[in-house]
Design a protein around this motif. Structure first.
Motif, PDB file in Angstrom:
ATOM      1  N   UNK A  41       0.790  -1.220   0.000  1.00 23.14           N
ATOM      2  CA  UNK A  41       0.000   0.000   0.000  1.00 23.14           C
ATOM      3  C   UNK A  41       0.822   1.268   0.000  1.00 23.14           C
ATOM      4  N   UNK A  42       2.139   1.159   0.144  1.00 26.47           N
ATOM      5  CA  UNK A  42       2.977   2.344   0.145  1.00 26.47           C
ATOM      6  C   UNK A  42       3.049   2.981   1.525  1.00 26.47           C
ATOM      7  N   UNK A  43       3.811   4.070   1.586  1.00 27.93           N
ATOM      8  CA  UNK A  43       4.046   4.730   2.866  1.00 27.93           C
ATOM      9  C   UNK A  43       2.989   5.795   3.120  1.00 27.93           C
ATOM     10  N   UNK A  44       2.757   6.075   4.378  1.00 30.28           N
ATOM     11  CA  UNK A  44       1.872   7.177   4.730  1.00 30.28           C
ATOM     12  C   UNK A  44       2.664   8.477   4.648  1.00 30.28           C
ATOM     13  N   UNK A  45       1.975   9.606   4.619  1.00 26.29           N
ATOM     14  CA  UNK A  45       2.714  10.880   4.568  1.00 26.29           C
ATOM     15  C   UNK A  45       3.598  11.092   5.798  1.00 26.29           C
ATOM     16  N   UNK A  46       3.279  10.442   6.907  1.00 19.40           N
ATOM     17  CA  UNK A  46       4.080  10.643   8.123  1.00 19.40           C
ATOM     18  C   UNK A  46       5.282   9.710   8.186  1.00 19.40           C
ATOM     19  N   UNK A  47       5.411   8.794   7.227  1.00 16.79           N
ATOM     20  CA  UNK A  47       6.507   7.827   7.283  1.00 16.79           C
ATOM     21  C   UNK A  47       7.839   8.555   7.334  1.00 16.79           C
ATOM     22  N   UNK A  48       8.730   8.087   8.214  1.00 15.84           N
ATOM     23  CA  UNK A  48       9.996   8.794   8.367  1.00 15.84           C
ATOM     24  C   UNK A  48      11.210   7.905   8.217  1.00 15.84           C
ATOM     25  N   UNK A  49      11.095   6.625   8.566  1.00 16.31           N
ATOM     26  CA  UNK A  49      12.291   5.799   8.582  1.00 16.31           C
ATOM     27  C   UNK A  49      11.898   4.372   8.204  1.00 16.31           C
ATOM     28  N   UNK A  50      12.665   3.776   7.282  1.00 14.29           N
ATOM     29  CA  UNK A  50      12.417   2.399   6.874  1.00 14.29           C
ATOM     30  C   UNK A  50      13.544   1.544   7.438  1.00 14.29           C
ATOM     31  N   UNK A  51      13.153   0.500   8.173  1.00 16.80           N
ATOM     32  CA  UNK A  51      14.138  -0.314   8.873  1.00 16.80           C
ATOM     33  C   UNK A  51      14.035  -1.749   8.408  1.00 16.80           C
ATOM     34  N   UNK A  52      15.174  -2.356   8.134  1.00 20.05           N
ATOM     35  CA  UNK A  52      15.190  -3.796   7.887  1.00 20.05           C
ATOM     36  C   UNK A  52      15.495  -4.483   9.200  1.00 20.05           C
ATOM     37  N   UNK A  53      14.634  -5.411   9.578  1.00 23.80           N
ATOM     38  CA  UNK A  53      14.724  -6.023  10.898  1.00 23.80           C
ATOM     39  C   UNK A  53      13.776  -5.295  11.830  1.00 23.80           C
ATOM     40  N   UNK A  54      13.950  -5.504  13.120  1.00 24.43           N
ATOM     41  CA  UNK A  54      13.097  -4.835  14.092  1.00 24.43           C
ATOM     42  C   UNK A  54      13.669  -3.485  14.476  1.00 24.43           C
ATOM     43  N   UNK A  55      12.913  -2.683  15.201  1.00 21.27           N
ATOM     44  CA  UNK A  55      13.390  -1.343  15.555  1.00 21.27           C
ATOM     45  C   UNK A  55      14.498  -1.340  16.600  1.00 21.27           C
ATOM     46  N   UNK A  56      14.716  -2.448  17.327  1.00 22.20           N
ATOM     47  CA  UNK A  56      15.766  -2.422  18.342  1.00 22.20           C
ATOM     48  C   UNK A  56      17.149  -2.665  17.743  1.00 22.20           C
ATOM     49  N   UNK A  57      17.254  -3.619  16.840  1.00 21.14           N
ATOM     50  CA  UNK A  57      18.568  -3.939  16.289  1.00 21.14           C
ATOM     51  C   UNK A  57      18.634  -3.789  14.772  1.00 21.14           C
ATOM     52  N   UNK A  58      17.516  -3.427  14.160  1.00 23.49           N
ATOM     53  CA  UNK A  58      17.488  -3.373  12.708  1.00 23.49           C
ATOM     54  C   UNK A  58      18.272  -2.208  12.146  1.00 23.49           C
ATOM     55  N   UNK A  59      18.350  -2.169  10.835  1.00 23.53           N
ATOM     56  CA  UNK A  59      19.164  -1.157  10.171  1.00 23.53           C
ATOM     57  C   UNK A  59      18.299  -0.238   9.315  1.00 23.53           C
ATOM     58  N   UNK A  60      18.455   1.071   9.525  1.00 18.91           N
ATOM     59  CA  UNK A  60      17.700   2.040   8.736  1.00 18.91           C
ATOM     60  C   UNK A  60      18.209   2.018   7.297  1.00 18.91           C
ATOM     61  N   UNK A  61      17.304   2.167   6.356  1.00 15.50           N
ATOM     62  CA  UNK A  61      17.656   2.052   4.948  1.00 15.50           C
ATOM     63  C   UNK A  61      17.675   3.420   4.281  1.00 15.50           C
ATOM     64  N   UNK A  62      18.778   3.687   3.602  1.00 20.69           N
ATOM     65  CA  UNK A  62      18.876   4.947   2.880  1.00 20.69           C
ATOM     66  C   UNK A  62      18.323   4.786   1.478  1.00 20.69           C
ATOM     67  N   UNK A  63      18.369   3.564   0.957  1.00 16.69           N
ATOM     68  CA  UNK A  63      18.032   3.351  -0.437  1.00 16.69           C
ATOM     69  C   UNK A  63      17.038   2.209  -0.546  1.00 16.69           C
ATOM     70  N   UNK A  64      15.864   2.505  -1.032  1.00 14.33           N
ATOM     71  CA  UNK A  64      14.815   1.482  -1.091  1.00 14.33           C
ATOM     72  C   UNK A  64      14.992   0.553  -2.289  1.00 14.33           C
ATOM     73  N   UNK A  65      16.101   0.700  -3.021  1.00 15.08           N
ATOM     74  CA  UNK A  65      16.444  -0.283  -4.056  1.00 15.08           C
ATOM     75  C   UNK A  65      17.039  -1.539  -3.424  1.00 15.08           C
ATOM     76  N   UNK A  66      17.457  -1.442  -2.174  1.00 13.87           N
ATOM     77  CA  UNK A  66      18.085  -2.600  -1.514  1.00 13.87           C
ATOM     78  C   UNK A  66      17.083  -3.743  -1.431  1.00 13.87           C
ATOM     79  N   UNK A  67      17.569  -4.988  -1.601  1.00 11.28           N
ATOM     80  CA  UNK A  67      16.640  -6.118  -1.639  1.00 11.28           C
ATOM     81  C   UNK A  67      16.435  -6.795  -0.283  1.00 11.28           C
ATOM     82  N   UNK A  68      15.353  -7.564  -0.211  1.00 10.16           N
ATOM     83  CA  UNK A  68      15.122  -8.465   0.913  1.00 10.16           C
ATOM     84  C   UNK A  68      16.132  -9.605   0.812  1.00 10.16           C
ATOM     85  N   UNK A  69      16.817  -9.915   1.909  1.00 10.06           N
ATOM     86  CA  UNK A  69      17.781 -11.012   1.909  1.00 10.06           C
ATOM     87  C   UNK A  69      17.207 -12.204   2.666  1.00 10.06           C
ATOM     88  N   UNK A  70      18.003 -13.283   2.709  1.00  7.95           N
ATOM     89  CA  UNK A  70      17.568 -14.460   3.462  1.00  7.95           C
ATOM     90  C   UNK A  70      17.365 -14.128   4.939  1.00  7.95           C
TER      91      UNK A  70
END
Ligand code: SF4
Ligand code: SF4
Lengths: 334, 441
Positions: free
Chosen positions: B317-346
């Protein structure tokens, strides 16, 4: 439908979420709980109380604003220092002295160390120790409570380097009475706070209630005051049993600045240990010193020096009470 | 009754209600998948295709390079269009194979023999799991077959299956256990058989009662498997915390779990092992929780490995207007993504989109020595002290203060009222120490 917008995204390091409490929230909560304590002081000592506390706070705030880093006023810690210092002063303290104490406390108790978090000694007590040394008479001239709210007590508006203009009506503090005249004070009066003494010595119940609230919210570590109370109570009970002339535990707990010191000053996070075991040790140390100074020292009151002395030991206490790291051998077992 | 757990830790808002009841669905194939050769701990895979090659779904594009390495397989049928540097979720650029997905392909893998696990020796099972490219699906992506063959000097008495899933937002393990309990049990059976372990404990946080019930309903009668409900607390799913909760034993500082006779495996990896022996298919897709208040349609999805974040988020459905940060993994140890071209890994457990006011873009104050970080640290370090040392680069003193025991769980940063990025400082210090050690060697 909004497409992903990489340009608008922020990048932070993990964890990406945090708990709600922030340092300013903690500080301002402490300030908030000081309001009823100050109100009690105003109830007993009228407008004079507000003038003295206000002057100490203004001295602290101006100093923080001028010498502190950037917008460090906003974190609320300087307000706490000023208000707490004011609460340790007598109601008739000349206002310029109160303001100078606030300025000294912030300047030499905090800023010279590098600002918030860096100081070893509680800034309010540094200010108070300075005033005690510089103006020993003014700081031990305790006006009585009562009278109208608008009664101005002592030499509030004395100017620097002038002799006192009025003859203040003074009252002895319960501890002073006991120490120098061997006279006790009724316990109910102590608990409610209707005695001679500094502004914040007089509202034990209110201070306890505010402390309980802060502890409940996690803005104050309960181990330190409990440890102080237990130590003072146990020690004075033993001494009272040996020598009935000596005050009993309740008198010791509810007289003087013990409540204010135990709840608001010994618990200053910056100048107390970070480990929980260390906090018990710290509180016990304060408790022992308070009893020793009060009973055998030359002064009727020892809370201030007890806390300042233990402040100096905090780095050692921290080091000695480090918790055992997970997966390392238990002490003695290895 | 107090459920088993560990001391200290934190309670971040779970935010699992966004997805924990949503059944796992399959995401359609995107137009392009990107497969980095480095998706697991250990050595990256070595390339085995060239531009222009046609690959079927399940064909390898990279081969295992040694023992601690696994192959990478194509998650869709298509044509290799490019091999080169591509944004990696860890923030770097890494060699990746780009495959244009054949839109009309049936996505049926080549016919293959499903290995019959009972007739296989331990070595053959281990090889089959390695060839299927199975890695830990809990995030660390450590090759699973290595854990199946622990060193002989440490006998393993207990297999622990990690179904704690303590990171906020994530529900992929939860849904796996609730929906595929039989597959989890089959995976456990294969592991116990291969490792000759007689006892297995599945640790699940108490906040997943339906998963606990489903697993209990699927328990085989001939194996000693216990489902153990655990205290809900972060980081319950950290290996050492889980082992303590289950066995009461603290893994000695600096040692591997196998030294106390246990092996821990993530529940998703167990299901992946089961799939290898159910279908013969390698690990080419995984269950990903796509969630967060900055996302319009949160979901638990089966996602082809290599799907780009932007395609995944658009499908949700895409991001909401308030979306601010995209994280791979959970918010405690995950990594913020600068580039949404990055793929899902194993190893991608989830993709979480935070709103502006969920993030921690706030002022940092000095340490006020409140001690909260000490009360939060699950391994009993003094993060306040470590933070002070890190700021003045006193790395050797940090080593003395047990920096090496820090597992970068982020609990200390989470509670710090002064918003000091403690775990980030510790990660940087560890890197600096490792560099210094490498320089000295
Ligand atoms: S990040 Fe390290 S220091 Fe901080 S709580 Fe976790 S283990 Fe302790
Ligand atoms: S939680 Fe933050 S402010 Fe409190 S002691 Fe730890 S580092 Fe200092």
């Amino acid at each position: 439908m909004s497409a992903p917008r990489p340009s608008g995204l922020v990048i932070t390091a993990s964890p990406h979420v945090r708990s709600q409490d922030s340092t300013p929230v903690i500080m301002w909560n402490v300030v908030g709980t000081l309001v009823p304590v100050i109100a009690a002081a105003a109830w007993f000592f009228g407008i004079s109380a507000l003038l003295v506390i206000g002057s100490a706070a203004i001295g602290a705030l101006i100093t923080e604003r001028v010498f502190g880093r950037g917008d460090s006023l906003a974190d609320g810690s300087a307000v706490i220092t000023g208000l707490l210092l004011g609460l340790t002063l007598p109601a008739g303290m000349p206002l310029w002295m109160a303001a100078l104490g606030g300025a000294f406390g912030i300047g030499f108790g905090k800023i010279v160390w590098g600002g918030l978090g860096q100081n070893v000694f509680n800034p309010a007590l540094v200010g108070r120790a300075f005033l005690q040394a510089a103006f020993p008479v003014a700081i031990t001239t305790w006006p009585t409570g009562g009278g109208s709210f608008w009664t101005l007590r002592g030499d509030l508006f004395a100017l620097p380097f002038m002799h006192p203009v009025t003859d203040a009506i003074t009252a002895a503090t319960p501890l002073g009475l006991l120490k120098f005249e061997g006279q006790g004070t009724d316990l109910t009066r102590l608990v409610i706070g209707n005695t001679g003494g500094s502004l914040g010595e007089t509202a034990a119940v209110i201070i306890l209630a505010c402390g309980a609230y802060l502890a409940f919210r996690g803005y104050l570590n309960w181990r330190i005051p409990i440890s102080i109370f237990l130590t003072v109570a146990a020690l004075s009970t033993v001494i009272h049993l040996v020598d009935a002339q000596r005050p009993d535990a309740l008198f010791m707990l509810f007289s003087g600045g013990l409540m204010l010191g135990a709840v608001y000053m010994a618990t200053d996070m910056v100048t107390s240990p970070v480990t929980n075991r260390g906090r018990w040790v710290f509180g016990a140390g304060v408790g022992v010193l308070v009893v020793v100074i009060r009973l055998w020292g030359g002064l009727p009151e020892g809370v201030m020096y007890a806390i300042l002395f233990m402040n100096a030991l905090v780095p050692f206490i921290n080091r000695a009470t480090q918790p055992r790291v997970f997966g390392s051998a238990r002490k003695g077992a290895a | 009754m107090r459920s088993p757990g560990f001391r200290h830790g934190v309670h971040p808002p779970e935010a699992k209600e966004l997805t924990h009841r949503l059944p796992i669905r399959r995401m359609p194939y995107p137009d392009e998948i990107v497969l980095p050769l480095r998706q697991h701990a250990g050595k990256p895979a070595t390339l085995c295709v060239k531009v222009g090659d046609h690959v079927e779904r399940g064909d390898p594009v990279g081969l295992a390079d040694g023992w601690v390495s696994v192959p990478i397989h194509s998650s869709a049928a298509g044509v290799v269009t490019d091999i080169g540097m591509w944004p990696h979720p860890d923030g770097s650029m890494a060699t990746a194979v780009r495959i244009a997905v054949d839109r009309y392909a049936a996505q049926v893998p080549r016919p293959r023999m499903v290995p019959h696990w009972e007739g296989l020796s331990t070595e053959e099972v281990v090889r089959a799991v390695q060839e299927a490219g199975v890695v830990g699906l809990g995030g660390a992506a450590f090759p699973t077959h290595v854990k199946l063959a622990p060193p002989a000097e440490f006998p393993v008495h207990t297999l622990i299956i990690n179904g704690a899933e303590c990171e906020p937002y994530l529900t992929s393990d939860h849904r796996t256990m609730a929906e595929y309990p039989a597959r989890v049990m089959f995976g456990i059976r294969v592991m116990m058989h291969t490792m000759q372990v007689t006892r297995c404990v599945v640790g699940v946080e108490r906040n997943k009662p339906d998963a606990i019930e489903a697993l209990r309903g699927a328990l085989p009668t001939d194996l000693d498997i216990t489902i153990l409900p655990l205290t809900v607390k972060y980081p319950q799913g950290a290996e050492k915390m889980l082992i303590q909760a289950v066995t009461g034993v603290e893994v000695p500082s600096g040692k591997l779990p196998v030294t106390v006779g246990v092996v821990v495996q993530n529940v998703g990896s167990v299901a992946a092992i089961a799939e290898v022996f159910e279908t013969g298919l390698p690990l080419i897709e995984r269950i990903v929780t796509v969630s967060g208040h900055g996302l319009l349609k949160p979901a638990n999805l089966i996602v082809p490995v290599g799907t780009k974040l932007k395609d995944l988020l658009a499908y949700c459905g895409g991001l909401t207007p308030e979306a601010a940060e995209v994280i791979i993994g959970g918010p405690m140890m995950g990594q913020a993504q600068a580039n949404l071209e990055a793929p899902v890994l194993k190893g991608t457990t989830g993709v979480v989109v935070l709103q502006r006011n969920d993030t921690r873009l706030e002022k940092v104050y000095p340490c006020i020595h409140c001690g909260r970080c000490l009360d939060a640290c699950p391994v009993f370090l003094n993060p306040s002290l470590l933070g002070d040392l890190a700021r003045v680069n006193r790395y050797d003193d940090m080593t003395d203060a047990h920096l090496s025991d820090c597992m970068l769980c982020g609990s200390c940063s989470y509670v710090c009222p002064s918003n000091i990025p403690l775990s980030q400082l510790f990660q940087a210090s560890k890197v600096a120490l490792r560099r210094a050690a490498a320089g000295a060697a």
